[in-house]
Design an enzyme around this catalytic site. Structure first.
Site, mmCIF file in Angstrom:
data_model
loop_
_atom_site.group_PDB
_atom_site.id
_atom_site.type_symbol
_atom_site.label_atom_id
_atom_site.label_comp_id
_atom_site.label_asym_id
_atom_site.label_seq_id
_atom_site.Cartn_x
_atom_site.Cartn_y
_atom_site.Cartn_z
ATOM 1 N N CYS A 135 0.836 -1.205 0.000
ATOM 2 C CA CYS A 135 0.000 0.000 0.000
ATOM 3 C C CYS A 135 0.873 1.258 0.000
ATOM 4 O O CYS A 135 1.412 1.650 1.043
ATOM 5 C CB CYS A 135 -0.925 -0.011 1.214
ATOM 6 S SG CYS A 135 -1.931 1.484 1.332
ATOM 7 N N CYS A 159 -0.317 4.146 2.177
ATOM 8 C CA CYS A 159 -0.170 3.908 3.626
ATOM 9 C C CYS A 159 1.294 4.065 4.047
ATOM 10 O O CYS A 159 1.587 4.615 5.106
ATOM 11 C CB CYS A 159 -0.599 2.493 4.003
ATOM 12 S SG CYS A 159 -2.123 1.940 3.274
ATOM 13 N N ASP A 160 2.221 3.535 3.245
ATOM 14 C CA ASP A 160 3.623 3.417 3.678
ATOM 15 C C ASP A 160 4.603 4.329 2.935
ATOM 16 O O ASP A 160 5.777 4.397 3.300
ATOM 17 C CB ASP A 160 4.096 1.964 3.507
ATOM 18 C CG ASP A 160 3.250 1.000 4.333
ATOM 19 O OD1 ASP A 160 2.759 1.422 5.399
ATOM 20 O OD2 ASP A 160 3.084 -0.156 3.918
#
Ligand code: NAP
Length: 267
Positions: free
Chosen positions: A100, A103-104
């Site tokens: 992701c 997200c990261d």
């Protein structure tokens, strides 16, 4: 309590949902949720373990011990990230390997990263990371991309994205964290982050034996979401269909809801 809105929240930018050009996926998901609540939808949080036939229809058994009696179910569990299944992928999951980008991605600010895949997710991820990372390698196993031509055009305009085609990953290397990927032809690409975006697997484990599935595990249902199982309807990416986009998932949801209501009126 916060209730997630699904994988739409992972898309940094959604370009193809009618009326919301360029909207952030998280924001779009929140709009869906707020709209549903304003219409009286009640959200409950919990993991479903099993579906059981009951006297009145279905019993939905949850892992927290709760069970819900219902006449109909609309199953919209979506699909999960497919893994590359190469050496190093599991070892470095969370230590440089991610599924992701939104997200990261921030963990790799000003660093070099690799995105693997040739679909819209990989292409969106490459674009998103190019604004954060010093360099992004977009590695795809074929020479033609599956994702949209418009996004590919934007990728080609980015100076810090290098497209590497006809390239298969042999392994992901590192020490305590990722140091890069090695291609099948032996080429090494140095990177601290590896974003795997090679598609999805339908989340149908819990409905095996309950619903009819195709050879890839997607639920077979007609366009109204009706399955061969009485009282069971499906919507979204979990359904066997030609095009998996937010717009088709939303249409599925509308079809399944009307279909379920009609089914109920005939009981
Ligand atoms: P996808 O369209 O199925 O693409 C998966 C990509 O991964 C393909 O290019 C595939 O290669 C490659 N791949 C699969 N297995 C591989 C392996 N073992 N090793 C290397 N490469 C592998 O999946 P997706 O990109 O996650 O998209 C899923 C759906 O969501 C699509 O319908 C997409 O359009 C939609 N989506 C839309 C948006 C948007 O509109 N903004 C954003 C994200 C996703 P091949 O091409 O060679 O098969």
């Amino acid at each position: 309590m916060y209730y997630g809105t699904g994988q739409v929240a992972e898309s940094s930018q959604v370009d193809n949902y009618l009326g919301f050009a360029g909207i952030n996926g998280y924001k779009l998901g929140e709009k869906f949720r707020e709209h549903a609540i304003s219409l009286g939808v009640e959200f409950k949080s919990g993991e479903v373990n099993e579906f059981e036939v009951s006297e009145n229809g279905w019993k939905v058994l949850c892992s927290n011990g709760e069970s819900i009696e219902t006449k109909t179910v609309i199953y919209a569990a979506g699909a999960k990230h497919r893994h590359l299944e190469v050496e190093g992928e599991d070892t470095f999951a969370g230590k440089g390997v991610s599924y992701c980008a939104t997200c990261d991605g921030a963990f790799f600010k000003d660093k070099e990263t690799v995105v693997i895949g040739g679909g819209n997710t990989a292409m969106d991820d490459a674009l998103y990371l190019s604004d954060l990372c010093s360099k992004v390698y977009l590695v795809h196993r074929r020479s033609e991309f599956r994702g949209s031509a418009k996004t590919l055009e934007r990728i080609r305009e980015k100076e810090n994205i290098e497209i590497v085609t006809d390239a298969k990953i042999a392994r992901i290397e590192g020490d305590t964290t990722v140091s890069g990927v090695v291609l099948e032809d032996g080429t090494k690409i140095n990177a601290e982050g590896v974003f795997v975006a090679v598609g999805m697997i339908p989340q149908t484990e819990k409905v095996k034996g309950v619903l009819e599935l195709d050879e890839s595990g997607y639920v077979i249902a007609d366009e109204t979401g009706k399955t061969k199982t009485e009282g069971f309807f499906v919507a979204g990416d979990v359904r066997k269909k030609a095009l998996r986009q937010i717009v088709t998932a939303v249409s599925d949801g509308a079809n399944a809801a009307v279909s379920a209501a009609e089914w109920l009126s005939h009981q």
